[in-house]
Enzyme design. Structure first.
Site, mmCIF file in Angstrom:
data_model
loop_
_atom_site.group_PDB
_atom_site.id
_atom_site.type_symbol
_atom_site.label_atom_id
_atom_site.label_comp_id
_atom_site.label_asym_id
_atom_site.label_seq_id
_atom_site.Cartn_x
_atom_site.Cartn_y
_atom_site.Cartn_z
ATOM 1 N N GLY A 163 12.137 -11.302 17.883
ATOM 2 C CA GLY A 163 12.508 -9.968 17.402
ATOM 3 C C GLY A 163 13.909 -9.609 17.868
ATOM 4 N N THR B 43 21.361 -17.800 21.000
ATOM 5 C CA THR B 43 22.227 -17.987 19.826
ATOM 6 C C THR B 43 23.586 -18.602 20.151
ATOM 7 O OG1 THR B 43 23.564 -16.713 18.218
ATOM 8 C CG2 THR B 43 22.828 -15.526 20.143
ATOM 9 N N GLU C 86 26.157 -17.485 19.026
ATOM 10 C CA GLU C 86 27.098 -16.362 19.175
ATOM 11 C C GLU C 86 27.514 -16.179 20.641
ATOM 12 O OE1 GLU C 86 28.602 -13.822 17.001
ATOM 13 O OE2 GLU C 86 28.320 -15.539 15.701
ATOM 14 N N TYR D 195 26.312 -7.723 19.636
ATOM 15 C CA TYR D 195 25.144 -8.610 19.478
ATOM 16 C C TYR D 195 25.246 -9.788 20.450
ATOM 17 C CZ TYR D 195 22.280 -12.342 17.389
ATOM 18 O OH TYR D 195 21.388 -13.376 17.189
ATOM 19 N N LYS E 7 22.747 -10.586 23.571
ATOM 20 C CA LYS E 7 22.017 -11.859 23.647
ATOM 21 C C LYS E 7 22.382 -12.637 24.920
ATOM 22 C CE LYS E 7 19.353 -12.345 19.910
ATOM 23 N NZ LYS E 7 17.942 -12.788 19.922
HETATM 24 P P1 NAP Z 1 15.675 -11.622 11.081
HETATM 25 O O1 NAP Z 1 15.274 -12.251 9.800
HETATM 26 O O2 NAP Z 1 16.680 -10.525 11.089
HETATM 27 O O3 NAP Z 1 14.327 -11.081 11.780
HETATM 28 C C1 NAP Z 1 14.372 -10.243 12.895
HETATM 29 C C2 NAP Z 1 12.962 -9.821 13.237
HETATM 30 O O4 NAP Z 1 13.017 -8.943 14.370
HETATM 31 C C3 NAP Z 1 12.253 -9.026 12.122
HETATM 32 O O5 NAP Z 1 10.886 -9.369 12.107
HETATM 33 C C4 NAP Z 1 12.423 -7.604 12.591
HETATM 34 O O6 NAP Z 1 11.432 -6.729 12.101
HETATM 35 C C5 NAP Z 1 12.251 -7.793 14.084
HETATM 36 N N1 NAP Z 1 12.741 -6.653 14.865
HETATM 37 C C6 NAP Z 1 13.919 -5.994 14.737
HETATM 38 N N2 NAP Z 1 13.988 -4.981 15.616
HETATM 39 C C7 NAP Z 1 12.832 -5.002 16.320
HETATM 40 C C8 NAP Z 1 12.282 -4.186 17.343
HETATM 41 N N3 NAP Z 1 12.946 -3.128 17.816
HETATM 42 N N4 NAP Z 1 11.057 -4.477 17.824
HETATM 43 C C9 NAP Z 1 10.354 -5.529 17.334
HETATM 44 N N5 NAP Z 1 10.807 -6.329 16.352
HETATM 45 C C10 NAP Z 1 12.032 -6.064 15.853
HETATM 46 O O7 NAP Z 1 16.206 -12.726 12.108
HETATM 47 P P2 NAP Z 1 16.003 -14.317 12.102
HETATM 48 O O8 NAP Z 1 17.117 -14.929 11.354
HETATM 49 O O9 NAP Z 1 14.602 -14.634 11.750
HETATM 50 O O10 NAP Z 1 16.264 -14.650 13.635
HETATM 51 C C11 NAP Z 1 15.194 -14.681 14.587
HETATM 52 C C12 NAP Z 1 15.768 -14.558 15.983
HETATM 53 O O11 NAP Z 1 16.659 -15.646 16.234
HETATM 54 C C13 NAP Z 1 16.572 -13.310 16.246
HETATM 55 O O12 NAP Z 1 16.379 -12.957 17.593
HETATM 56 C C14 NAP Z 1 18.028 -13.739 16.030
HETATM 57 O O13 NAP Z 1 18.886 -12.910 16.759
HETATM 58 C C15 NAP Z 1 17.956 -15.151 16.569
HETATM 59 N N6 NAP Z 1 18.902 -16.111 16.001
HETATM 60 C C16 NAP Z 1 18.985 -16.289 14.652
HETATM 61 C C17 NAP Z 1 19.828 -17.264 14.140
HETATM 62 C C18 NAP Z 1 19.945 -17.504 12.657
HETATM 63 O O14 NAP Z 1 20.920 -18.151 12.250
HETATM 64 N N7 NAP Z 1 18.989 -17.078 11.838
HETATM 65 C C19 NAP Z 1 20.593 -18.055 15.009
HETATM 66 C C20 NAP Z 1 20.465 -17.860 16.387
HETATM 67 C C21 NAP Z 1 19.596 -16.900 16.882
HETATM 68 P P3 NAP Z 1 11.600 -5.972 10.663
HETATM 69 O O15 NAP Z 1 11.147 -6.991 9.635
HETATM 70 O O16 NAP Z 1 10.705 -4.821 10.816
HETATM 71 O O17 NAP Z 1 13.058 -5.627 10.517
HETATM 72 O O1 G4F Z 2 26.013 -14.949 7.806
HETATM 73 P P1 G4F Z 2 26.698 -14.202 8.893
HETATM 74 O O2 G4F Z 2 26.548 -12.724 8.907
HETATM 75 O O3 G4F Z 2 26.182 -14.858 10.254
HETATM 76 P P2 G4F Z 2 26.734 -14.828 11.758
HETATM 77 O O4 G4F Z 2 27.616 -13.683 12.003
HETATM 78 O O5 G4F Z 2 27.284 -16.182 12.045
HETATM 79 O O6 G4F Z 2 25.398 -14.582 12.595
HETATM 80 C C1 G4F Z 2 24.197 -15.292 12.294
HETATM 81 O O7 G4F Z 2 24.174 -16.483 13.043
HETATM 82 C C2 G4F Z 2 24.125 -16.299 14.479
HETATM 83 C C3 G4F Z 2 24.119 -17.694 15.118
HETATM 84 O O8 G4F Z 2 25.433 -18.141 15.280
HETATM 85 C C4 G4F Z 2 22.873 -15.517 14.814
HETATM 86 F F1 G4F Z 2 22.771 -15.370 16.164
HETATM 87 C C5 G4F Z 2 22.906 -14.176 14.131
HETATM 88 O O9 G4F Z 2 21.677 -13.486 14.408
HETATM 89 C C6 G4F Z 2 23.017 -14.375 12.621
HETATM 90 O O10 G4F Z 2 21.833 -14.979 12.153
HETATM 91 O O11 G4F Z 2 28.235 -14.532 8.890
HETATM 92 C C7 G4F Z 2 28.739 -15.860 8.936
HETATM 93 C C8 G4F Z 2 30.248 -15.830 8.759
HETATM 94 C C9 G4F Z 2 30.961 -14.834 9.672
HETATM 95 O O12 G4F Z 2 32.102 -15.434 10.210
HETATM 96 C C10 G4F Z 2 31.361 -13.698 8.750
HETATM 97 O O13 G4F Z 2 32.538 -13.003 9.132
HETATM 98 O O14 G4F Z 2 30.523 -15.405 7.423
HETATM 99 C C11 G4F Z 2 31.570 -14.459 7.454
HETATM 100 N N1 G4F Z 2 31.486 -13.608 6.252
HETATM 101 C C12 G4F Z 2 32.425 -13.569 5.288
HETATM 102 N N2 G4F Z 2 32.065 -12.662 4.352
HETATM 103 C C13 G4F Z 2 30.517 -12.753 5.956
HETATM 104 C C14 G4F Z 2 30.878 -12.147 4.752
HETATM 105 N N3 G4F Z 2 29.347 -12.444 6.588
HETATM 106 C C15 G4F Z 2 28.521 -11.534 6.000
HETATM 107 N N4 G4F Z 2 27.351 -11.236 6.601
HETATM 108 N N5 G4F Z 2 28.870 -10.900 4.824
HETATM 109 C C16 G4F Z 2 30.033 -11.180 4.160
HETATM 110 O O15 G4F Z 2 30.316 -10.588 3.119
#
Ligand code: NAP
Ligand code: G4F
Length: 337
Positions: free
Chosen positions: A79, A125, A127, A149, A153
């Protein structure tokens, strides 16, 4: 039967992890945030097999009650307020959920006297690396987060490490690089591109507007990365692992890959904020750039080195980026239908 508790079960990763754990025979519990409309679309297909409970990472009491009632063998803390750009707009809330939410969970385990039995996974992450200090990034690379963020984290990462060292908790962090899927949230860049271009192809949208298309990321498939989460908790000793594909492309490379899959013929013109992508068949601009989508401080480049996970967990990704892009586009085209 082993019991798992997942926070963030309604999110992209939570939904894949729940499927994986159900397949392995776990009793899967999930924390649901109360919302004014249904937000379970990613888990509707397995809804009957899950045990869902209302709770919130900003509510210590709800976490303690859940941990004490369920007595899970494994907890996956997925979450989070997970959007980097949004974290600049709601930094306080992001810290409450992503930083202190992790602490609240760890304290819930301790106060319920389950420190010796529960295994805890923290969704960390790439990040954390932010303004990268080394290329590629591995477990020993110094951190330099670039957003509220990333900073929140970073607290989550260190508090997990501290509870492991101070109280002997089996608590581990997966330092996951970007991972995507058809279930990716629509405001993340890959999904914005696959869905936007699919809609343009079908004549349902004129163009997409993006920010920094020269940012580089190491993108994998969420299914592969959720498998790694489970493997991390099956290790005898808790530890931290980088999970990545170890390959990097720019946002613009990803766009070009999607344009090719969709059969567009295009020409890029201009520079910086004035750069546009023109569909050569129609002469129309289908992609332009706006300052609105730039971040106050950007993570320009991320590239992982997942050697440790590959050796110790025997993990490796099974998808390449083109297969991932194809799967996302096929899903988006089908949804449009
Ligand atoms: P996501 O699709 O945005 O899902 C986030 C989840 O957290 C949703 O179920 C959301 O619930 C829940 N949440 C948000 N605020 C909360 C709160 N206050 N209490 C309890 N639950 C809450 O994210 P994801 O891509 O699956 O990522 C999962 C985790 O991995 C996150 O911690 C993210 O930061 C981390 N992460 C993601 C990536 C990536 O590339 N996807 C990479 C590195 C780390 P709702 O559905 O109600 O909004
Ligand atoms: O898809 P993004 O928003 O992902 P970002 O910022 O890399 O973060 C995601 O990955 C992280 C792991 O490294 C997670 F921890 C985090 O929770 C999340 O899942 O953006 C990717 C890149 C960025 O550099 C952003 O500036 O795409 C660039 N970008 C360019 N145009 C955009 C856009 N990003 C978004 N969201 N929307 C745009 O229109």
């Amino acid at each position: 039967m082993r019991k798992a508790l997942i926070s963030g079960i309604t999110g992209q990763d939570g939904s894949y992890l729940a499927e994986i754990l159900l397949d392995k025979g776990y009793e899967v519990h999930g924390i649901l945030r109360r919302s004014s409309s249904f937000n379970t679309s990613r888990i509707d297909h397995i809804f009957d097999q899950l045990k869902l409970h209302y709770g919130d990472l900003v509510d210590s009491q709800s976490l303690s009650s859940l941990v004490s009632d369920i007595k899970p063998d494994e907890i996956y803390n997925l979450g989070a307020q997970s959007h980097v750009k949004v974290s600049f707009e709601i930094p306080d809330y992001t810290a409450q959920v992503d930083a202190l939410g992790t602490l609240r969970f760890l304290e819930a385990i301790r106060s319920c006297g389950l420190s010796e039995t529960v295994k805890f996974y923290q969704a960390s992450t790439s990040e954390l690396y932010g303004l990268v200090q080394e290329v590629p990034q591995k477990e020993t690379t110094p951190f330099y987060p670039r957003s509220p963020y990333g900073v929140a984290k970073l607290y989550g990462y260190w508090i997990v490490k501290n509870y492991r060292e101070a109280y002997g908790l089996h608590a581990s962090s997966g330092i996951l690089f970007n991972h995507e899927s058809p279930r990716r949230g629509e405001t993340f860049v890959t999904k914005k591109i696959t869905k936007g271009l699919s809609r343009i192809k079908r004549g349902m949208q004129e163009k997409i507007t993006l920010g920094n298309i020269y940012a580089k990321r190491d993108w994998g498939h969420a299914k592969d990365f959720c498998n790694a989460m489970w493997l991390i908790l099956q290790q005898e000793k808790p530890d931290d692992y980088v999970i990545s594909t170890d390959q990097q492309v720019s946002v613009k490379d990803f766009i070009n890959m999607c344009l090719e899959i969709l059969g567009f013929s295009v020409e890029w013109k201009g520079e910086g904020i004035n750069e546009v992508c023109i569909d050569t068949k129609t002469g129309k601009v289908i992609i332009d750039i706006s300052k609105k989508y730039f971040r106050p401080s950007e993570v320009e480049t991320l590239l992982g080195d997942s050697t440790k996970a590959r050796k110790q967990l025997n993990w490796k990704p099974t998808y390449n980026l083109k297969d991932l892009a194809k799967e996302m586009i096929e899903y988006d085209l089908e949804e449009i239908k």
